[in-house]
Design an enzyme around this catalytic site. Sequence first.
Site, PDB file in Angstrom:
ATOM      1  CG  PHE A   1     -18.714  27.354 -11.054  1.00 16.82           C
ATOM      2  CD1 PHE A   1     -19.260  28.192 -10.364  1.00 16.82           C
ATOM      3  CD2 PHE A   1     -18.656  26.105 -11.337  1.00 16.82           C
ATOM      4  CE1 PHE A   1     -20.468  27.170  -9.958  1.00 16.82           C
ATOM      5  CE2 PHE A   1     -20.127  25.032 -10.773  1.00 16.82           C
ATOM      6  CZ  PHE A   1     -20.742  25.614 -10.046  1.00 16.82           C
TER       7      PHE A   1
ATOM      8  CG  MET B   1     -23.909  16.019  27.004  1.00 14.94           C
ATOM      9  SD  MET B   1     -24.256  15.503  27.858  1.00 14.94           S
ATOM     10  CE  MET B   1     -24.269  13.577  27.965  1.00 14.94           C
TER      11      MET B   1
END
Lengths: 588, 170
Positions: free
Chosen positions: A116, A485
């Site tokens: 995990f 941009m």
Amino acid sequence: MSTTPTLTGAEIVIKALRDQGVDTIFGYPGGAVLPIYDALFKQNHIRHILVRHEQAAVHAAEGYARSSGKVGVVLVTSGPGATNAVTGLVDALMDSIPIVCLTGQVPTHLIGNDAFQECDTTGITRPATKHNYLVKDVNQLARTLHEGFYVAKNGRPGPVVIDIPKDIQFAEGTYKAPAECQPKSYRPQVRPDLNKVEEAVELIANAKRPIFYVGGGVINSGPIASRLLTQFVRMTGYPCTATLMGLGAYPASDKQFLGMLGMHGTYEANLAMHGCDVMINIGARFDDRVTGKLSEFSPGSRKIHVDIDPSSINKNVRVDVPIVGDAAHVLEDMIRVWKARAKRADQKALAEWWKQIEFWRARDCLRYEKTDKVIKPQFALERLRAAIAGRDDVFISTEVGQHQMWAAQFIPFEKPNRWLTSGGLGTMGYGLPAAIGAQIANPDALCIDVAGEASILMNIQEMSTALQYRLPVKVFILNNQWMGMVRQWQQLLHGERYSESYSEALPDFVKLADAFGGVGLRATKTSEVDDVIKEMIAIERPVIVDMCVDQKENCFPMIPGGKAHNEMLLGPDEKLEEATPEEGMVLV
Amino acid sequence: MPPVEPIERHTISVLVDNEPGVLARVIGLFSGRGYNIESLTVAEVNPEQALSRITIVTSGTPMIIEQIKAQLDRLVPVHRVRDLTMEGPFIEREMALVKVAGTGEKRVEALRIADIFKARVVDATIESFVFEITGTADDLTRFIELMKQLGLVDISRAGAVAMSRGTGGL
């Protein structure tokens, strides 16, 4: 021996951090770092700043490091903690920021088991760091930590990951002080070869059309390097330009400073680079944003390149005089040789060169349309500049995009370490956590994140961090409702097909600031700009300013991809000569 | 266009700490930056100091070769980088195991050619041989080409190991 056999791995971590002079770390807890968080809880020397996302922990540490000259330290858990940090690590790698990032790892016996929150952190971060370590023996932990700090800050600085399995954090082992842990390898050269320095000084003294081109290496070298650079540039009387990362290395208000160069650099800086006969590169790396089309980059010049990283030399551009060394050491030697040989620039040639440069400067390449109808982003920044003028305690960070380039063009930096921006990686979401890091390092300073409305949403959660630690950071959003941009490139290079670049469904930033517990301000008219800026600065709490600016404004000057320095576009009236040149389109 | 630089083949020796991940760092550098690896060998050469020697044969323009060396040199576990091709005469050897199966005239011919190439027989059955051959890459390639016509079954070829001539060491 100053060893105590009773420390746990977690305690060794804290002790090593203290011995490295660390007083602040940025992090986020999780299962695999709980022992270290427990050790943190039991002491009062190291302050932990809890961020809201691990990427922001690294950016905050970068802002802290860049604004203070210290190493930034990060503590995150295994698995997602580590993977979330990766963008920050690469950002620090590209911009040479010293970072030590401690990551938790699953216990040694579970490594490789798909446990995990397990991931191959050293595998994932190998190309994302300057170096990384997996510590499998608690008795190697102290040595590894000290070596990690050494590697992060020496030579060309960069990020180091130290992956510490949970069982190692619990295990007991011996501590070693930094002095007992000399690194086995890695001895970067800081002092230059004097013969090369002498060769460079001869070349510099005989130049007719010289230019200093300086970068982040000068800033990384420390404030002394900036002082020496300023001294040397003034001794010669030569023009000086800086890269995005180098802004502040040379005082912006000085008449010898030509502003930033590169894709959105000034006309005078780029044309001077193109036309120079001797280029003195100190701590810059001939980045593609700077050189433009490589085969036509400064074709007539002889080039001197000072860099602490030998692999940066002759990487993109062949240079005539390579000098490996630390900027401060090299500049010190250059000044000494220059004085010892009583060098003086060729005044007649220099006067001609300056005449040419002043002619280029007279084009006033950063001019924009003055209007009352709409807030031009450049106008908003000019007003911000006026509001902070004369203050020595202002730190400006940015996100990435048009606003970043405008900030670089319109905000002058007189000193190093005041300008925090993601240059190499171009990471949207950098600015707010970086401003937080700068504010932690400089509690009384004014820290402003010049942002775009798209970028800021990438790490907006860090408003909570700012609130928790009562950090009065200011987020100055130039809101044009576009990924500006991207939109600009689509307009210029992709036939005005605005694919997915409109910022749809934006939050109300004023209410958003309020929801976080900060203060939101908005300006929609030019007449409101000054008042909003004044109020923003006066409020001693986190502030978001929603500066509603012209949606159509583009960032000029611009060297389109694949073009050379002398093929700049100066404004919206100039068109690309060939529509969408294929060669340039494939470049980023 | 600037003149095209010639592609050169270089043999590089690298002394590294023998620690986990060091090979991944070297290989990652080549793949990440798009450099060629023609061959790469590694083994520990100094157990007391836990040092391994990597021999890399690579190719590229002179500028790329210079980059490769600089990039290798800045890896933290790297102690030394030497470009044998640049630094003077050196010896480079490869080794291969070559299995050939067959009977009759072909089997005799294989043995005879092996003798010419000074390949040793390291395994034999009634219908097969395994040869061990050491030599330059060209020697090995020529030997293998010949064996293709004589019942070649299997090849296992190690990359180059190399060392400078004369008294100096890495």
